[in-house]
Design a protein around this motif. Structure first.
Motif, PDB file in Angstrom:
ATOM      1  N   UNK A   9      88.581  29.126 102.127  1.00 54.46           N
ATOM      2  CA  UNK A   9      89.185  29.903 101.402  1.00 54.46           C
ATOM      3  C   UNK A   9      88.082  31.880 102.435  1.00 54.46           C
ATOM      4  N   UNK A  10      86.900  31.319 101.545  1.00 47.43           N
ATOM      5  CA  UNK A  10      86.326  32.450 102.239  1.00 47.43           C
ATOM      6  C   UNK A  10      86.650  33.292 103.696  1.00 47.43           C
ATOM      7  N   UNK A  11      86.393  32.486 104.587  1.00 47.80           N
ATOM      8  CA  UNK A  11      86.906  32.964 105.791  1.00 47.80           C
ATOM      9  C   UNK A  11      88.375  33.161 105.538  1.00 47.80           C
ATOM     10  N   UNK A  12      89.128  32.951 105.557  1.00 51.33           N
ATOM     11  CA  UNK A  12      90.587  33.306 104.829  1.00 51.33           C
ATOM     12  C   UNK A  12      90.185  34.309 104.113  1.00 51.33           C
ATOM     13  N   UNK A  13      89.893  34.607 103.191  1.00 56.49           N
ATOM     14  CA  UNK A  13      90.080  35.455 102.990  1.00 56.49           C
ATOM     15  C   UNK A  13      89.025  37.320 103.836  1.00 56.49           C
ATOM     16  N   UNK A  14      87.934  36.928 103.786  1.00 59.17           N
ATOM     17  CA  UNK A  14      87.910  37.714 105.243  1.00 59.17           C
ATOM     18  C   UNK A  14      88.527  38.176 105.760  1.00 59.17           C
ATOM     19  N   UNK A  15      88.991  37.264 106.515  1.00 58.02           N
ATOM     20  CA  UNK A  15      89.794  38.073 107.694  1.00 58.02           C
ATOM     21  C   UNK A  15      90.985  38.518 106.717  1.00 58.02           C
ATOM     22  N   UNK A  16      91.362  38.017 105.812  1.00 55.23           N
ATOM     23  CA  UNK A  16      92.636  39.265 105.456  1.00 55.23           C
ATOM     24  C   UNK A  16      92.032  41.030 105.226  1.00 55.23           C
ATOM     25  N   UNK A  17      91.211  40.575 104.788  1.00 54.03           N
ATOM     26  CA  UNK A  17      89.981  41.559 104.020  1.00 54.03           C
ATOM     27  C   UNK A  17      89.904  42.892 105.724  1.00 54.03           C
ATOM     28  N   UNK A  18      89.810  42.113 106.826  1.00 57.51           N
ATOM     29  CA  UNK A  18      89.458  42.602 108.264  1.00 57.51           C
ATOM     30  C   UNK A  18      90.847  43.359 108.476  1.00 57.51           C
ATOM     31  N   UNK A  19      92.062  42.259 107.937  1.00 57.64           N
ATOM     32  CA  UNK A  19      93.092  42.722 109.199  1.00 57.64           C
ATOM     33  C   UNK A  19      94.372  43.071 107.648  1.00 57.64           C
ATOM     34  N   UNK A  20      94.107  43.181 106.638  1.00 57.10           N
ATOM     35  CA  UNK A  20      94.504  44.193 105.801  1.00 57.10           C
ATOM     36  C   UNK A  20      94.834  45.913 105.874  1.00 57.10           C
ATOM     37  N   UNK A  21      96.682  46.341 105.844  1.00 55.20           N
ATOM     38  CA  UNK A  21      96.213  48.085 105.677  1.00 55.20           C
ATOM     39  C   UNK A  21      96.529  48.317 104.227  1.00 55.20           C
ATOM     40  N   UNK A  22      97.256  47.848 103.472  1.00 54.14           N
ATOM     41  CA  UNK A  22      96.830  47.750 102.306  1.00 54.14           C
ATOM     42  C   UNK A  22      95.482  47.896 100.803  1.00 54.14           C
ATOM     43  N   UNK A  23      95.061  48.962 100.483  1.00 54.41           N
ATOM     44  CA  UNK A  23      93.975  48.841  99.945  1.00 54.41           C
ATOM     45  C   UNK A  23      93.641  48.288  99.291  1.00 54.41           C
ATOM     46  N   UNK A  24      94.501  47.868  98.118  1.00 58.76           N
ATOM     47  CA  UNK A  24      94.990  47.152  96.773  1.00 58.76           C
ATOM     48  C   UNK A  24      95.087  45.815  97.199  1.00 58.76           C
ATOM     49  N   UNK A  25      95.533  44.901  98.734  1.00 61.88           N
ATOM     50  CA  UNK A  25      95.242  44.291  98.665  1.00 61.88           C
ATOM     51  C   UNK A  25      94.000  44.008  99.638  1.00 61.88           C
ATOM     52  N   UNK A  26      93.099  44.484  99.671  1.00 61.00           N
ATOM     53  CA  UNK A  26      91.940  44.858 100.319  1.00 61.00           C
ATOM     54  C   UNK A  26      91.144  44.378  98.797  1.00 61.00           C
ATOM     55  N   UNK A  27      91.135  45.374  97.950  1.00 64.38           N
ATOM     56  CA  UNK A  27      90.492  44.785  96.750  1.00 64.38           C
ATOM     57  C   UNK A  27      90.824  43.481  96.751  1.00 64.38           C
ATOM     58  N   UNK A  28      91.876  43.181  96.577  1.00 66.80           N
ATOM     59  CA  UNK A  28      92.554  41.632  95.680  1.00 66.80           C
ATOM     60  C   UNK A  28      91.605  40.677  96.737  1.00 66.80           C
ATOM     61  N   UNK A  29      91.600  40.686  97.757  1.00 67.06           N
ATOM     62  CA  UNK A  29      90.500  39.760  98.690  1.00 67.06           C
ATOM     63  C   UNK A  29      89.306  40.290  97.813  1.00 67.06           C
ATOM     64  N   UNK A  30      88.811  40.994  98.494  1.00 61.52           N
ATOM     65  CA  UNK A  30      87.326  41.319  97.885  1.00 61.52           C
ATOM     66  C   UNK A  30      86.606  40.312  96.697  1.00 61.52           C
ATOM     67  N   UNK A  31      88.017  40.561  95.109  1.00 65.32           N
ATOM     68  CA  UNK A  31      87.562  39.948  94.352  1.00 65.32           C
ATOM     69  C   UNK A  31      87.513  38.750  93.702  1.00 65.32           C
ATOM     70  N   UNK A  32      88.818  37.839  95.390  1.00 67.80           N
ATOM     71  CA  UNK A  32      88.368  36.944  95.876  1.00 67.80           C
ATOM     72  C   UNK A  32      87.162  36.357  95.710  1.00 67.80           C
ATOM     73  N   UNK A  33      87.225  36.610  96.960  1.00 71.13           N
ATOM     74  CA  UNK A  33      85.549  36.960  97.916  1.00 71.13           C
ATOM     75  C   UNK A  33      83.961  36.350  96.548  1.00 71.13           C
TER      76      UNK A  33
END
Length: 82
Positions: A9-33
């Motif tokens: 899950x950590x790996x998947x979430x880091x990948x979401x941060x790296x690939x997302x163009x939505x700042x809110x999605x990146x923030x949500x992934x950061x919170x998940x991390x």
């Protein structure tokens, strides 16, 4: 949750941060991390205690007292309201 699942899950979430163009999605992934890291840390403390590591040694690692880490990491009893 097993450590293997947490790591995946950590790996998947880091990948979401790296690939997302939505700042809110990146923030949500950061919170998940952060939440995953907190859970992993609690699990590792539990494992260390089960292996005989003293609260005083854990406290020293965290730069605080054994009482402080006990309060932070000791399992909380469940109540009827839980």
């Amino acid at each position: 949750m097993t450590k293997k699942k947490v790591f995946a899950q950590l790996k998947d979430t880091v990948e979401q941060i790296e690939s997302s163009t939505s700042e809110i999605d990146r923030l949500a992934a950061g919170r998940t991390l952060r939440l995953l890291a907190d859970q992993l840390e609690r699990d590792l403390v539990t494992e260390a205690r089960a292996a005989g590591v003293r609260w005083a040694d854990i406290g020293e690692l965290y730069g605080t007292s054994k009482q402080s880490v006990q309060q932070r990491f000791r399992a909380r009893p469940t109540t009827a309201a839980d």
